[in-house]
Design a protein around this motif. Structure first.
Motif, mmCIF file in Angstrom:
data_model
loop_
_atom_site.group_PDB
_atom_site.id
_atom_site.type_symbol
_atom_site.label_atom_id
_atom_site.label_comp_id
_atom_site.label_asym_id
_atom_site.label_seq_id
_atom_site.Cartn_x
_atom_site.Cartn_y
_atom_site.Cartn_z
ATOM 1 N N PHE A 52 -9.052 -4.656 -0.226
ATOM 2 C CA PHE A 52 -8.653 -3.278 0.048
ATOM 3 C C PHE A 52 -8.890 -2.940 1.515
ATOM 4 C CE2 PHE A 52 -9.132 -3.124 -4.533
ATOM 5 C CZ PHE A 52 -7.958 -2.481 -4.876
ATOM 6 N N TYR A 65 -3.743 -3.044 -0.042
ATOM 7 C CA TYR A 65 -4.422 -4.238 -0.553
ATOM 8 C C TYR A 65 -3.698 -5.457 -0.006
ATOM 9 C CZ TYR A 65 -6.677 -7.629 -3.532
ATOM 10 O OH TYR A 65 -7.400 -8.697 -3.972
ATOM 11 N N PRO A 76 -4.267 3.844 1.800
ATOM 12 C CA PRO A 76 -4.883 2.609 1.330
ATOM 13 C C PRO A 76 -3.865 1.474 1.184
ATOM 14 C CG PRO A 76 -4.446 4.037 -0.522
ATOM 15 C CD PRO A 76 -4.045 4.795 0.718
ATOM 16 N N GLY A 130 0.819 -1.203 0.000
ATOM 17 C CA GLY A 130 0.000 0.000 0.000
ATOM 18 C C GLY A 130 0.853 1.253 0.000
#
Length: 178
Positions: free
Chosen positions: A166, A143, A141, A120
Motif C-alpha cells: 500500500f 497498491y 491510496p 489505486g
C-alpha cells in the motif's frame, strides 16, 4: 513479465486511439517530483463534459539509502469530473493503473531489476486560469505488487518496502491547456 508488457502496450494503444475524440488537452508536470529526483509528466485528454483520460510518465534517477534507482513508470487513469464546470476543470475522482520498471544497484555493486504493477484511486481538483494555465492537486491510496529479479547479490540486499504494498500517490501539477 510478458503479460505485463502486452497489457501496457494495449493501454497505450487504447489511450492513443481516444485522442481523436478529445476536445481539450492539458500537458502538465508534477512540481513535487524534483524533490525526489524524479521527472513526472502528464497529458490529459477531455472525452466529454464529465470525463477525461490521462497518461502519466515518470523517470527517476534517485538513491535511497545505499541503493541507486534508475527507471521509468507509466500511469494511465480515467477521470470522472463531479463539478458543474466541464472537464478538465473541477473536482475529480480517478481510478488508475501503474507499471514501474527500475534498475537497482547498491554500494556493494549488487544489481537487480524491479518491476511493479499496481492500481489505486485518487481525488483532486484542477483549475484552469485564463483558459490556458492549469494548476492541480491530487492524492489517494494505491497498491503495488513488486517483482524483484536479483542479478547479483541477495534479495535482502535491496529494500523494496517503500514501493511494495500500500502506498499514497500525491502531487501538485502545473501545466498548459489547449
Amino acid at each position: 513479465i510478458m503479460k505485463n508488457k502486452i497489457a501496457l502496450i494495449t493501454i497505450i494503444l487504447l489511450f492513443t486511439a481516444s485522442f481523436a475524440k478529445a476536445q481539450k488537452t492539458v500537458v502538465k508536470a508534477n512540481m513535487l517530483s524534483p524533490l525526489v529526483r524524479t521527472g513526472s509528466f502528464f497529458i490529459e485528454q477531455q472525452l466529454n463534459d464529465n470525463s477525461s483520460i490521462q497518461l502519466g510518465l515518470l523517470y527517476t534517477g534517485n538513491t535511497w539509502d545505499d541503493t541507486k534507482i534508475r527507471g521509468w513508470g507509466i500511469t494511465p487513469e480515467y477521470r470522472f469530473y463531479l463539478s458543474d464546470s466541464p472537464a478538465p476543470k473541477g473536482f475529480f475522482v480517478a481510478p488508475y493503473a501503474r507499471y514501474l520498471h527500475f534498475d537497482l544497484e547498491n554500494d556493494a555493486n549488487d544489481e537487480a531489476n524491479m518491476e511493479g504493477l499496481g492500481a489505486g484511486l485518487i481525488i483532486g481538483q484542477q483549475y484552469i486560469f485564463k483558459k490556458r494555465v492549469s494548476f492541480e492537486w491530487f492524492f489517494g491510496p494505491g497498491y503495488t505488487n513488486i517483482d524483484l529479479d536479483v542479478e547479483s547479490g541477495l534479495e535482502d540486499d535491496f529494500d523494496t518496502g517503500s514501493w511494495d504494498g500500500f502506498t499514497v500517490r500525491a502531487g501538485i501539477t502545473l501545466g498548459i491547456a489547449f
